[in-house]
Structures are given as C-alpha cells and as structure tokens.
Motif scaffolding. Structure first.
Motif, short mmCIF file in Angstrom:
data_model
loop_
_atom_site.label_atom_id
_atom_site.label_comp_id
_atom_site.label_asym_id
_atom_site.label_seq_id
_atom_site.Cartn_x
_atom_site.Cartn_y
_atom_site.Cartn_z
N CYS A 325 -85.44 38.92 -24.06
CA CYS A 325 -85.34 40.05 -23.12
C CYS A 325 -84.48 41.22 -23.81
CB CYS A 325 -84.83 39.76 -21.97
SG CYS A 325 -85.57 38.55 -20.90
N LYS A 326 -84.98 42.43 -23.85
CA LYS A 326 -84.46 43.55 -24.16
C LYS A 326 -83.25 44.05 -23.28
CE LYS A 326 -85.23 48.03 -26.43
NZ LYS A 326 -86.07 48.98 -26.91
N PRO A 327 -81.96 44.14 -24.01
CA PRO A 327 -80.85 44.26 -23.06
C PRO A 327 -80.77 45.69 -22.28
CG PRO A 327 -79.97 43.34 -25.08
CD PRO A 327 -81.44 43.83 -25.20
N ASP A 328 -80.22 45.96 -21.09
CA ASP A 328 -79.78 47.27 -20.40
C ASP A 328 -78.91 47.66 -20.90
OD1 ASP A 328 -82.59 46.79 -19.07
OD2 ASP A 328 -81.08 45.22 -17.87
N GLY A 329 -77.74 46.83 -21.30
CA GLY A 329 -76.31 47.43 -21.65
C GLY A 329 -75.57 46.27 -22.22
N THR A 330 -74.11 46.35 -22.23
CA THR A 330 -73.40 45.41 -22.91
C THR A 330 -73.40 45.70 -24.55
OG1 THR A 330 -74.63 43.29 -23.19
CG2 THR A 330 -73.43 44.03 -20.96
N PHE A 331 -72.85 44.76 -25.31
CA PHE A 331 -73.20 44.68 -26.78
C PHE A 331 -73.50 43.21 -26.95
CE2 PHE A 331 -68.43 45.56 -26.23
CZ PHE A 331 -67.96 44.26 -26.06
N TYR A 332 -74.18 42.57 -26.10
CA TYR A 332 -74.79 41.38 -26.39
C TYR A 332 -76.29 41.18 -26.27
CZ TYR A 332 -69.89 40.44 -24.82
OH TYR A 332 -68.57 40.16 -24.62
#
Length: 400
Positions: A325-332
């Motif tokens: 899944c493509k992240p919406d935020g964070t650095f994970y």
C-alpha cells in the motif's frame, strides 16, 4: 529480590532494536555506508534553524536559574496556552491552556493518557499493524491490550473484528494515524464510522469509551493530503503528540497530551496528569525545550526527503512484484514479504546487508517494515542489493 517481570522482559527485547544493533555491528565490519539499514525510525534531517536559534536565545537571555529550574507540576502555563492556540488555528478546535499538558515525548503522553481514563484490570483496544511499544505502555498501567487483526488491503480499521474485542471493561480505543508501520492515515470516513461506533458502545455499556489518538507523524504527509484530526470527530478524545518527528528532535523528549474540551470531565484531565506524573516519574519535562517548541509550533524540519524516498522505494517494490500500500505519510512502508514467514524473509535479507523488520511484532505476520529515514543516495544504492536478494532467493526480477 529483583523484579522478575522486568528480568523476564530482557528475553523479549525489541526486534527493531535488535536489527538496528546488527546493522551497527555489521557497519563496523564493512563500513556503515555499505549496510542498508531500514530498521530504526530515527529522523534523518536536522532540526530547523529556527529551533536552534530559539534555544541559543533562551540560553543567552533567560535567567539560568529560571530556565533550568523545575517547571510547575502542570507544566508551563504560557507554553500550554500557545499549544492550544496553534491547535485551534490549525484544526478548528477550542482548546485552552487548561486542556494541554506537556510531556516527555509521545511515550510520556501515552503513559499519562492511559492512566487518566482507565483503571487496572480494564482493557484498551488497538488495531494491527500497531507500534509494538503499546504493549508495555498499556500493560505497565495494569491494563490489557487487545489487538484487532489488520485489514491488509488498505490498513484502515477492521470494524468487522471490533465487536469481538469490545466489552463493558473496555476503557479506550488507541489509534495511530498516520500509522507506524503502514504509513496509512485514517480517512474521514473511517474516523466518522469509528466515532459513531464508540458513541453506540458507550451508550450500550453505560460509560464513556475514550479515544486515544497517537499522532507523532502528523506533519509528515504526502501528495498534499490533509490528514484528518481525530479529535474533531469524537468528543472523548485525548490526543498524544511528540515534536520528535516534526522538528527532528527525538532526543529532547518533548510532547503533550491535549484533552478535547468536550470530553468527559475535561477540566480534570490536566490536573490528573499532574498527579500521574508524581507516580510515574514523568514529571517536569525540560523547561528549556518546553519554551523552545512553544516558539516553533508551526515550524518543521525539511521533511520533503521522506516523500522523495517513499516514491523511489514504492516504485522499486512494485516493479519487483511486491504487494504494498502506498503510504499517506510517516517515513515507513509496509510491504508483504515474498514468503509467508516474514522473519525468515528478513533473516535472508541480512545476507545482502539489508536490515528489514518483520511485521510479526506489529501484529501483522507476513509483512515487513522499511524505515526510509536515510539519505536518498543510500536508498538508490540499496536497490542493487534488494534486486540481488529477491532474484537470488525468490527468482523475482524487476519489471521495467
């Protein structure tokens, strides 16, 4: 006699820390620049210059006895007022300083929050994948952590599993958005559904069920997205925040609890936090850093590198055939491993000097986490090792 409980914990060290320690040891052998360490979520960009300048100004111009003295039990009133004003301006809330309590980072905020709204023997529900340290945070307060299984197609809340975990002994639901480890942010639709569910269950059980919202990654968002503020959706919300990621100051250990002014007994939350501090030793966070963050509430480090790294890694993983899944935020980012046993997958990756963290401790077996808070140049170089790893071990080849 020493405490057996904590002695037993020595045999269950954080998997993340263990892999990080392996990376450091391997780096001593071959040069750390040659180890592709995606293990630890430690910010890789400097604090903004304004934060440094504010600290220097405070050190030079504020009376040192005042600056370095104990702060009030309920923490500095002017700092609390400024935090409230910033939250109101940004998220349309109506906090006052009386609803804010400064803490030693998000960990300190959570330690206070769980004790404010629960008593030993109750349970708190969270959703996989979840930050593994929630377990000792919750259990250390004499509570039980119940974990809903993940909804892996999008990592939104698995409502189908919730009814089997909630009961009259449930004190709160604990969420983390944007999420560590998935990078997913809960949508407005998800938060609306959660708020409606908690209202229904609160009525059914005859007591308020709180929402504890853990938000240290709030400012690291991608694609220009606005991350919904959970306290806007549900009155009985305690928001836990840390400046560790937004200002890249994890070592300074500074954050806060914000009690929604409309939550049950809102006027008592901050005074209760003061009493909880006495019993936990989390009292009087740094006066210097309380004052410093108060002048930088809407500043951030240059966080753009995280989105750059995310796009590079996401594209590479997709080209190699990973489900992710493509992240919406964070650095994970949290891809599915190429075999069912993610621990075995990550162990094999070490042969190629790749440090990846299996998803088992996040409550999500079969997946693994990559913390891409590293230099973009190193991200690019890691792809040679990643491609060799998946080709040699799994016969996967890159699709151009």
């Amino acid at each position: 006699m020493i405490a057996q409980h904590y002695k037993d914990m020595l045999g269950a060290k954080s998997v993340i820390r263990q892999i990080s320690e392996w990376s450091t040891a391997r780096g001593a052998e071959i040069g750390y620049e040659n180890v592709f360490d995606y293990s630890l979520g430690n910010p890789s960009v400097p604090a903004p210059q304004k934060f440094t300048d504010v600290c220097l100004d405070l050190l030079e111009h504020v009376d040192p006895v005042t600056l370095h003295g104990y702060t009030p039990t309920l923490t500095l009133p002017d700092v609390r007022a400024k935090v409230a004003e910033s939250l109101n301006r940004r998220f349309g809330m109506d906090y006052t300083g009386d609803h804010i309590f400064m803490t030693t980072g998000a960990a300190g905020a959570l330690a206070h929050a769980v004790r404010c709204i629960a008593v030993p023997g109750q349970n708190i529900v969270t959703f996989a994948p979840f930050f593994p340290e929630y377990k000792p945070y919750v259990e250390g307060a004499g509570l039980t952590l119940r974990v809903a299984p993940p909804r892996c197609e999008d990592f939104q809340i698995n409502f189908a599993a919730l009814d089997g975990l909630m009961d009259e002994n449930t004190a709160a639901v604990l969420i983390n958005s944007p999420n560590n480890p998935s990078g997913t942010a809960y949508s407005a639709e998800t938060l609306t559904q959660l708020a409606d569910y908690l209202k229904k269950k609160s009525t059914e059980y005859g007591h308020h069920i709180f929402l504890i919202s853990d938000e240290p990654y709030r400012e690291i968002t991608f694609g220009g997205k606005t991350i919904p503020y959970p306290a806007k959706f549900y009155d009985d919300t305690l928001t836990c925040y840390s400046f560790s990621k937004s200002l890249s100051v994890p070592g300074e250990r500074i954050g806060y609890v914000a009690a929604n002014p409309r939550c049950e007994d809102a006027a008592y939350i901050v005074p209760m936090c003061g009493q909880i501090s006495r019993g936990t030793g989390h009292n009087c966070p740094s006066g210097l850093f309380q004052r410093a963050v108060a002048e930088c509430l809407e500043e951030t480090s240059d966080l753009s590198v995280y989105e750059t790294n995310m796009e590079l890694i996401y594209d590479e993983l997709k080209a190699l055939g990973f489900t992710v899944c493509k992240p919406d935020g964070t650095f994970y980012i949290f891809p599915k491993a190429l075999e069912e046993d993610a621990k075995s997958f990550c162990q094999k990756a070490m042969k190629y000097d790749l440090a990846l963290v299996p998803g088992d401790s996040f409550g999500c077996p079969g997946y693994f986490r990559m913390a891409y808070c590293i230099e973009t140049e190193k991200v690019r170089r890691s792809f040679v090792a990643l491609e060799k790893f998946v080709s040699t071990e799994y016969g996967a080849t890159k699709q151009h």
